[in-house]
Design an enzyme around this catalytic site. Sequence first.
Site: not given
Length: 454
Positions: A105, A244, A246, A248
């Site tokens: 993340s 960010d 990833d 999400d």
Amino acid sequence: MSGTKRKYFGTDGIRGRVGVGAITPERVLKLGWAAGRVFANGSNDAKVVIGKDTRVSGYMLESALEAGLSAAGVDVSLIGPMPTPGIAYLTRTARASAGIVISASHNPYHDNGIKFFSEHGSKLDDQIEIEIENMMDLPLETVESNQLGKATRFSDAAGRYIEFCKSTFPAQLDLKGLKLVVDSANGAAYHIAPHVFEELGAQVISIGNKPNGFNINEQCGSTQPECLTHAVITHQADVGIALDGDGDRVIMSTKEGEILDGDQLLYAMIKHRLNTNTLQGGLVGTLMTNIGLEIACRELGVDFVRAKVGDRYVLQRLVEKDWVLGGESSGHIICLDKTSTGDGIVAALEVLSCMVESKKSLSAVVSGLVKYPQIMKNIALKAGSPSAEDVLADEKVCNAVSQVQQLLAGEGRVVMRASGTEPLIRAMVEGPDAALVEQYAGEIAMAVENTCQL
């Protein structure tokens, strides 16, 4: 989590420094095998999709997972770089048994992690994670050669997810006339996000879109928005959007360079959904949601509840209450009537639709929310420190927290918790007076640091 101590799983899968603990090739191979055994559940036609972000370690971990799943007799469909919510979507639409995301993340490149989705594209139930952990304690047994899983490449994954994101934007609207800066954090959305907004008609200035395996989240993205605001002002853009690593999470910037967090974006959505009679139920926040949003919901006549920190817990409360909108201050926002998990692109599109439909600027659609000053102190747990549980239960720490709560006299909050993704204790203080909030947070942090040094 269900009162059970976890060996590997935190609030969002398994995460850590590459080459240490659970994030080694050996452990991840075993994890792939254990997860494969659980997902197969005795069948011989299980299929798992695997996607990743842009960290250099993703190649190694992808191979380890593939080997473990194959040894368990599970077929693998390799997606390559793809935002976490995109993997959730593709898991669901490909009728896979589960989805796996290789990502840490918002963490720096030297960390990585493994996250799982169920066949429905939602986070795994606690019980399934426990089953996987228990399976990891068993010897790895490879199925017969004629039962080994096969690996294939998922064709046109990026195009399919781009079309899905666009489908969540009202068909009668477009983004023509808007200039956007889109920061993909040199992460998994670098080849997705700019196309979504461009194909809906926006003029896009793309930054954070040149990943090299090492620069994910580095001075870019939702956790370091200075590049975003600089680009917005330099290019005289209408809106800035930062994801960010990833994809999400999302934070946004006004044309004046003001950064808006998840609480402010949720407030814009709530107001717009009320005005268009599309709000189903109330709003789910977390323990970290600013009390100003709770007060604003009350004034709007919207029910508000708090979940534990973590988008999986927000999702659980949404399902329990049959509501559709929830999220975190960090920018994890779930629009459950559009997708099954937090999605930074989908959330940004909803905010943009609020602007386009109301013919208002971003500053205008978030106006009306009065946020309380909120200070977060992150105290690192070093090698040899007491455990997070012991620190939080320490008498001196408890006394410091109790004293601050008494001084706030019901006009603020203190939240103490161990991070589920990093070796940190997070101390949050919130109240009407910024100077006092800063002072109180410092006093609590000092008590925690002194305890960590014992």
